[in-house]
Design a protein around this motif. Sequence first.
Motif, mmCIF file in Angstrom:
data_model
loop_
_atom_site.group_PDB
_atom_site.id
_atom_site.type_symbol
_atom_site.label_atom_id
_atom_site.label_comp_id
_atom_site.label_asym_id
_atom_site.label_seq_id
_atom_site.Cartn_x
_atom_site.Cartn_y
_atom_site.Cartn_z
ATOM 1 N N ASP A 278 -1.589 3.141 12.419
ATOM 2 C CA ASP A 278 -1.164 4.017 13.521
ATOM 3 C C ASP A 278 -1.740 3.562 14.859
ATOM 4 O OD1 ASP A 278 0.262 5.505 11.741
ATOM 5 O OD2 ASP A 278 -1.152 7.180 11.646
ATOM 6 N N GLN B 47 0.827 -1.209 0.000
ATOM 7 C CA GLN B 47 0.000 0.000 0.000
ATOM 8 C C GLN B 47 0.860 1.256 0.000
ATOM 9 O OE1 GLN B 47 -2.672 -0.197 3.338
ATOM 10 N NE2 GLN B 47 -4.123 -1.551 2.306
ATOM 11 N N GLN B 48 0.367 2.296 -0.664
ATOM 12 C CA GLN B 48 1.071 3.574 -0.686
ATOM 13 C C GLN B 48 1.044 4.237 0.690
ATOM 14 O OE1 GLN B 48 2.817 4.910 -3.259
ATOM 15 N NE2 GLN B 48 2.412 2.979 -4.342
ATOM 16 N N GLU B 49 -0.136 4.214 1.323
ATOM 17 C CA GLU B 49 -0.301 4.830 2.642
ATOM 18 C C GLU B 49 -0.455 3.744 3.698
ATOM 19 O OE1 GLU B 49 -0.082 8.021 3.237
ATOM 20 O OE2 GLU B 49 0.076 8.610 1.124
ATOM 21 N N GLN B 50 0.230 3.907 4.823
ATOM 22 C CA GLN B 50 0.173 2.911 5.891
ATOM 23 C C GLN B 50 -0.317 3.506 7.211
ATOM 24 O OE1 GLN B 50 4.232 1.330 5.761
ATOM 25 N NE2 GLN B 50 3.446 -0.511 4.793
ATOM 26 N N ASN B 51 -0.959 4.690 7.114
ATOM 27 C CA ASN B 51 -1.413 5.331 8.353
ATOM 28 C C ASN B 51 -2.567 4.577 9.005
ATOM 29 O OD1 ASN B 51 -3.400 5.957 6.525
ATOM 30 N ND2 ASN B 51 -3.029 8.176 6.543
ATOM 31 N N THR B 52 -3.131 3.573 8.305
ATOM 32 C CA THR B 52 -4.193 2.765 8.918
ATOM 33 C C THR B 52 -3.651 1.918 10.064
ATOM 34 O OG1 THR B 52 -3.784 1.070 7.230
ATOM 35 C CG2 THR B 52 -5.592 2.618 6.820
#
Length: 248
Positions: free
Chosen positions: A110, A103-108
């Motif tokens: 946090d 995934q491009q974003e991994q802030n899920t």
Amino acid sequence: MNARTARKSENLAERIYLQLKQDIFDFRLMPGDRFSENEVAERMGASRTPVREALFRLQRESYVDVLYRSGWQVKPFDFKYFEELYDVRTILECAAVRKLCEQQEQNTLDELVNLWCVDPADRLDHGPTVSGMDERFHEQLVEAAGNQEMARIHQDLTERLRIIRRLDFTKPPRVEATYEEHAAVLYAILHRRVEQAQMLLRAHIEESRNEVRKITVHMLHEANARSQLQAVDNNSVPRGDTTIAHDE
């Protein structure tokens, strides 16, 4: 039956269902235990109708079996069944880990990082609490991957495995190990190390599975010993004595 009476009956059946399920999870009802609808109805202060509804629901979920002409039985442990569930769970979670690493974003992640990547002094040590947190950790990993159908199947597996998985948190060393292992998995995912994250996750699940199996076998032996002792005590009551002894 009017609508109000129907709702009341449904609520009662739901309450009985939840209570019996919790009794099974907490081993107040042990695998192999037999009981009648009348016994449950008396204990719950209810009629047999909502009790029967609750029991048939538990039967559909594979927690109990109906023994025609002789009542009900908590489903005996089938280790092969649980091994197969663990295998499917491992496949799903490893697939989710791969998707997370890509995934491009991994802030899920946090929230998981804040819960598990903490100093030892800040870790919780209450087994049942950590058990619930562990369950959510694995669910959130799969949910974060973004495949809703995968998450639904995983949630069903989690429910089926809960009866034995929670045993992994009856010993303090496993609580500590869970923090360490979860943090290592998260670190690998955040650094997009797919193979390492999958290897760590498989090892974590396998360690939990082995520990749970040992504890379950021990508990089943203890339950069998208690049952045999109870049978001896019952047989030792003089025939002329019709008094039934009740636990305090």
